[in-house]
Write an enzyme that holds these catalytic residues in place. Structure first.
Site, PDB file in Angstrom:
ATOM      1  N   CYS A 271      -4.597   9.008   9.517  1.00 30.52           N
ATOM      2  CA  CYS A 271      -4.802   8.327  10.808  1.00 30.52           C
ATOM      3  C   CYS A 271      -4.504   9.269  11.970  1.00 30.52           C
ATOM      4  CB  CYS A 271      -3.841   7.150  10.917  1.00 30.52           C
ATOM      5  SG  CYS A 271      -4.430   5.650  10.166  1.00 30.52           S
TER       6      CYS A 271
ATOM      7  N   ASP B 232       4.659   0.494  12.089  1.00 28.92           N
ATOM      8  CA  ASP B 232       3.411  -0.032  11.525  1.00 28.92           C
ATOM      9  C   ASP B 232       3.128  -1.480  11.936  1.00 28.92           C
ATOM     10  OD1 ASP B 232       2.846   2.339  10.334  1.00 28.92           O
ATOM     11  OD2 ASP B 232       3.319   1.722   8.288  1.00 28.92           O
TER      12      ASP B 232
ATOM     13  N   ARG C  25      -8.705   0.402   4.479  1.00 32.30           N
ATOM     14  CA  ARG C  25      -7.727   1.310   3.876  1.00 32.30           C
ATOM     15  C   ARG C  25      -6.416   0.576   3.582  1.00 32.30           C
ATOM     16  NH1 ARG C  25      -6.201   5.780   7.562  1.00 32.30           N
ATOM     17  NH2 ARG C  25      -4.733   5.953   5.879  1.00 32.30           N
TER      18      ARG C  25
ATOM     19  N   LYS D 263       0.840  -1.208   0.000  1.00 35.62           N
ATOM     20  CA  LYS D 263       0.000   0.000   0.000  1.00 35.62           C
ATOM     21  C   LYS D 263       0.867   1.247   0.000  1.00 35.62           C
ATOM     22  CE  LYS D 263      -1.645   1.752   3.986  1.00 35.62           C
ATOM     23  NZ  LYS D 263      -1.402   3.195   4.207  1.00 35.62           N
ATOM     24  N   ASN D 264       1.812   1.308   0.923  1.00 39.67           N
ATOM     25  CA  ASN D 264       2.595   2.542   1.055  1.00 39.67           C
ATOM     26  C   ASN D 264       3.471   2.803  -0.163  1.00 39.67           C
ATOM     27  OD1 ASN D 264       1.417   3.037   3.473  1.00 39.67           O
ATOM     28  ND2 ASN D 264       3.178   2.509   4.752  1.00 39.67           N
TER      29      ASN D 264
ATOM     30  N   ILE E  62       8.335   6.663  17.007  1.00 41.51           N
ATOM     31  CA  ILE E  62       8.044   7.396  15.752  1.00 41.51           C
ATOM     32  C   ILE E  62       6.814   8.305  15.899  1.00 41.51           C
ATOM     33  CG2 ILE E  62       7.671   7.172  13.258  1.00 41.51           C
ATOM     34  CD1 ILE E  62      10.265   5.790  14.012  1.00 41.51           C
TER      35      ILE E  62
ATOM     36  N   ARG F 253       1.683  14.645  13.298  1.00 41.83           N
ATOM     37  CA  ARG F 253       2.084  14.373  11.916  1.00 41.83           C
ATOM     38  C   ARG F 253       2.127  15.613  11.021  1.00 41.83           C
ATOM     39  NH1 ARG F 253      -0.452   8.779   9.903  1.00 41.83           N
ATOM     40  NH2 ARG F 253       1.521   8.580   8.850  1.00 41.83           N
ATOM     41  N   PRO F 254       2.983  16.565  11.355  1.00 41.74           N
ATOM     42  CA  PRO F 254       3.106  17.743  10.489  1.00 41.74           C
ATOM     43  C   PRO F 254       3.806  17.404   9.170  1.00 41.74           C
ATOM     44  CG  PRO F 254       4.719  17.835  12.269  1.00 41.74           C
ATOM     45  CD  PRO F 254       3.907  16.595  12.486  1.00 41.74           C
ATOM     46  N   VAL F 255       3.858  18.378   8.254  1.00 38.89           N
ATOM     47  CA  VAL F 255       4.541  18.155   6.972  1.00 38.89           C
ATOM     48  C   VAL F 255       5.688  19.151   6.789  1.00 38.89           C
ATOM     49  CG1 VAL F 255       2.623  17.034   5.762  1.00 38.89           C
ATOM     50  CG2 VAL F 255       2.784  19.532   5.741  1.00 38.89           C
ATOM     51  N   ASP F 256       6.177  19.685   7.915  1.00 35.97           N
ATOM     52  CA  ASP F 256       7.216  20.722   7.833  1.00 35.97           C
ATOM     53  C   ASP F 256       8.473  20.257   7.088  1.00 35.97           C
ATOM     54  OD1 ASP F 256       7.332  19.038  10.117  1.00 35.97           O
ATOM     55  OD2 ASP F 256       8.893  20.288  10.998  1.00 35.97           O
ATOM     56  N   LEU F 257       8.849  18.983   7.231  1.00 35.59           N
ATOM     57  CA  LEU F 257      10.069  18.517   6.554  1.00 35.59           C
ATOM     58  C   LEU F 257       9.883  18.451   5.040  1.00 35.59           C
ATOM     59  CD1 LEU F 257      11.490  15.653   8.792  1.00 35.59           C
ATOM     60  CD2 LEU F 257      11.849  18.099   8.924  1.00 35.59           C
TER      61      LEU F 257
ATOM     62  N   ARG G  40      -3.320  11.125   4.432  1.00 35.84           N
ATOM     63  CA  ARG G  40      -2.124  11.941   4.592  1.00 35.84           C
ATOM     64  C   ARG G  40      -1.171  11.855   3.395  1.00 35.84           C
ATOM     65  NH1 ARG G  40       1.419  14.148   8.180  1.00 35.84           N
ATOM     66  NH2 ARG G  40       3.541  13.491   7.813  1.00 35.84           N
TER      67      ARG G  40
HETATM   68  C1  UD1 Z   1       4.934   6.654   6.399  1.00 37.45           C
HETATM   69  C2  UD1 Z   1       3.955   5.527   6.221  1.00 37.45           C
HETATM   70  C3  UD1 Z   1       3.368   5.130   7.569  1.00 37.45           C
HETATM   71  C4  UD1 Z   1       4.478   4.810   8.555  1.00 37.45           C
HETATM   72  C5  UD1 Z   1       5.499   5.930   8.612  1.00 37.45           C
HETATM   73  C6  UD1 Z   1       6.718   5.598   9.465  1.00 37.45           C
HETATM   74  C7  UD1 Z   1       3.028   5.944   4.024  1.00 37.45           C
HETATM   75  C8  UD1 Z   1       1.841   6.325   3.219  1.00 37.45           C
HETATM   76  N1  UD1 Z   1       2.878   5.965   5.345  1.00 37.45           N
HETATM   77  O1  UD1 Z   1       4.201   7.748   6.920  1.00 37.45           O
HETATM   78  O2  UD1 Z   1       2.543   3.981   7.365  1.00 37.45           O
HETATM   79  O3  UD1 Z   1       3.929   4.632   9.848  1.00 37.45           O
HETATM   80  O4  UD1 Z   1       5.978   6.241   7.298  1.00 37.45           O
HETATM   81  O5  UD1 Z   1       7.326   4.437   9.014  1.00 37.45           O
HETATM   82  O6  UD1 Z   1       4.059   5.565   3.492  1.00 37.45           O
HETATM   83  N2  UD1 Z   1       7.229  14.236  10.734  1.00 37.45           N
HETATM   84  C9  UD1 Z   1       7.370  15.574  11.010  1.00 37.45           C
HETATM   85  N3  UD1 Z   1       7.401  16.446   9.960  1.00 37.45           N
HETATM   86  C10 UD1 Z   1       7.290  16.042   8.670  1.00 37.45           C
HETATM   87  C11 UD1 Z   1       7.151  14.671   8.397  1.00 37.45           C
HETATM   88  C12 UD1 Z   1       7.128  13.785   9.450  1.00 37.45           C
HETATM   89  O7  UD1 Z   1       7.471  15.983  12.159  1.00 37.45           O
HETATM   90  O8  UD1 Z   1       7.306  16.874   7.767  1.00 37.45           O
HETATM   91  C13 UD1 Z   1       7.224  13.272  11.844  1.00 37.45           C
HETATM   92  C14 UD1 Z   1       5.937  12.478  11.938  1.00 37.45           C
HETATM   93  O9  UD1 Z   1       4.976  13.181  12.685  1.00 37.45           O
HETATM   94  C15 UD1 Z   1       6.418  11.228  12.621  1.00 37.45           C
HETATM   95  C16 UD1 Z   1       7.830  11.024  12.051  1.00 37.45           C
HETATM   96  O10 UD1 Z   1       8.210  12.294  11.555  1.00 37.45           O
HETATM   97  O11 UD1 Z   1       6.498  11.439  14.003  1.00 37.45           O
HETATM   98  C17 UD1 Z   1       7.947  10.010  10.938  1.00 37.45           C
HETATM   99  O12 UD1 Z   1       6.967  10.264   9.968  1.00 37.45           O
HETATM  100  P1  UD1 Z   1       7.144   9.878   8.429  1.00 37.45           P
HETATM  101  O13 UD1 Z   1       8.297   8.944   8.291  1.00 37.45           O
HETATM  102  O14 UD1 Z   1       7.154  11.124   7.624  1.00 37.45           O
HETATM  103  O15 UD1 Z   1       5.809   9.106   8.165  1.00 37.45           O
HETATM  104  P2  UD1 Z   1       4.835   9.201   6.920  1.00 37.45           P
HETATM  105  O16 UD1 Z   1       5.618   9.397   5.670  1.00 37.45           O
HETATM  106  O17 UD1 Z   1       3.720  10.112   7.214  1.00 37.45           O
END
Ligand code: UD1
Length: 421
Positions: free
Chosen positions: A118, A308, A400, A22-23, A330, A123-127, A94
């Site tokens: 979820c 996961d 999902r 899926k991912n 995580i 789970r921000p997207v700042d990075l 997301r």
């Molecule tokens: C992906 C997977 C999810 C898995 C996760 C960690 C998909 C669709 N989803 O989610 O199933 O649980 O990897 O293996 O592939 N974070 C920030 N800022 C950011 C991005 C992330 O603070 O811009 C934090 C997140 O809140 C979290 C950590 O970084 O605490 C890791 O998240 P990330 O690896 O980005 O997970 P996803 O890509 O959302």
């Protein structure tokens, strides 16, 4: 809303085919936005998240054709017709944020709603945004949307992620394939899904080195072509179902599975007493002894133990001999399954990011509620081992991420059925 009825306490034996990831599929699909030519994905899983990504891409102008019952997806984005990814679709998932980098790289601008998904933490997207800014994107956050522009196109640069993010690595990697010059991404994620994406992008003509390591080097090219790519098998689905014979007893052959996909997880399963062997068709998992033993688990980015699989592993450890400590590093809110498992008689003590689980002889049935994707399947696993009939409600989360869960488990002797409602 559908629920799942499980009558537990019987051993499971048989064969489970492993679906495409899926991912991985969710990150491969937006790669279509990088090219005018069609991208064909084979071995795609049939899941609601994949349909949501298809609908999002269609809303941007992609022609999406689903063949062979959804196993093959042909994505054709001759032109991006609108550069706005709307809240109504993005909020459902997301991973929708992954259209930002490709759209920006190809068209020079994009407007993408901030995502939902979820409820397992902030789970921000700042990075994602910082990485794209380093490549020259001008960003503005207004009314819940990211407005991104790259006047004159993106430019290669060096960016070090302050911590590992799978999604941010994918987004910036895709954007960098069409940036001018060389991009170096340090502290990049190394997950098999990133390797799969890089391999697909390379087939499309991208120049990428270092995938599977924490440093990616991308030499930007002017355009990408079409390609056909098989989606890597789903290591999380595989790991989840590997826990079925572990928690119930029995022996299951996972066709298409391989140990390399589930290394750290498989090591832990062996530590608690489960036998894992590679066969010529896949991976054979068997519980030989009566009861598994406790083990400590800490979630980490790949190649560590995957977050996961934490909820599902907790279900198993609820039945182990002794006390296990699970540490979630995580996501900050990923023990929502614990109170539900406790309704089934589990002994769990959660404190911050740590859960202490003391195994019990026998879990008991109870009505329980799924709170997120992986939590929902951990409740199904617990129910398979519990005495009596368990109803797991709110299973839309399950759909999902797991295709035909009832079918796959009942083929191995599980008494499990969906109740529509
Ligand atoms: C992906 C997977 C999810 C898995 C996760 C960690 C998909 C669709 N989803 O989610 O199933 O649980 O990897 O293996 O592939 N974070 C920030 N800022 C950011 C991005 C992330 O603070 O811009 C934090 C997140 O809140 C979290 C950590 O970084 O605490 C890791 O998240 P990330 O690896 O980005 O997970 P996803 O890509 O959302």
């Amino acid at each position: 809303m559908d629920s799942i009825l499980v009558t537990g306490n019987s051993a499971l034996n048989g064969v489970i085919p492993v679906a495409g990831s899926k991912n991985a599929c969710l990150t491969l699909m937006p790669a279509t936005l990088l090219s005018e030519e069609p991208l064909t994905l084979t071995n795609a899983p049939q899941l609601s998240d994949i349909r949501t990504m298809g609908a999002l891409l269609e809303s941007l102008g992609t022609e999406v054709n689903s063949l062979q019952g959804g196993k093959v997806i042909v994505l054709d984005t001759r032109a991006i017709s609108t550069h706005t990814a709307d809240y109504d679709i993005v909020r459902k998932m997301r991973a929708s944020i992954l259209v930002l980098g490709p759209m920006l790289a190809r068209g020079g601008h994009a407007v993408v709603s901030l995502p939902g998904g979820c409820a397992i933490g902030a789970r921000p997207v700042d990075l994602h945004l910082r990485g794209l800014e380093v490549l020259g994107a001008e960003l503005d956050l207004r009314d819940g949307y990211v407005h991104a522009k790259a006047s004159g196109g993106l430019k290669g640069a060096t960016f070090e992620f302050p911590f590992v993010s799978v999604g941010a690595t994918e987004n910036v990697l895709m954007a960098a394939t069409l940036a001018k010059g060389t991009t170096v991404l340090k502290n990049a994620a190394r997950e098999p899904e990133i390797v799969d994406l890089a391999e697909c992008l390379i087939k499309m003509g991208a120049q990428i080195e270092g995938h599977g390591t924490s440093m990616l080097t991308i030499q930007g090219v002017d355009s990408l072509q079409g390609a056909t790519h098989p989606v890597v098998p789903d290591r999380i689905e595989l790991g989840t179902y590997m826990l079925a014979p572990a928690i119930c007893g029995g022996k299951i052959n996972f066709t298409g599975g391989c140990r390399a996909l589930v290394g750290a997880f498989a090591d832990k399963l062996e530590e608690v007493g489960i036998s894992i062997e590679e066969s010529n068709t896949g991976l054979v998992v068997e519980r030989k002894d009566n009861r598994v033993t406790a083990v400590d688990v800490t979630t980490e980015p790949y190649p560590g133990f995957p977050t996961d699989l934490q909820a599902q592993m907790m279900a198993l450890l609820c039945t182990a001999e002794g006390t296990s400590v699970l540490e979630e590093t995580i996501f900050e809110n990923r023990f929502m399954h614990a109170p539900e498992l406790m309704r089934m008689g589990a002994q769990i003590d959660v404190s911050g990011g740590t859960a202490k689980v003391t195994g019990v002889d026998q879990l008991k049935s109870a009505p329980v509620m799924a709170t997120d994707l992986r939590a929902s399947v951990s409740l199904i696993l617990a129910a398979l081992a519990a005495e009596g009939e368990t109803v797991v409600s709110r299973v839309y989360h399950l759909d999902r991420g797991y295709e035909r869960v009832e079918e796959k488990l009942s083929a191995c002797g599980a008494r499990i059925e969906r109740i529509s409602g």
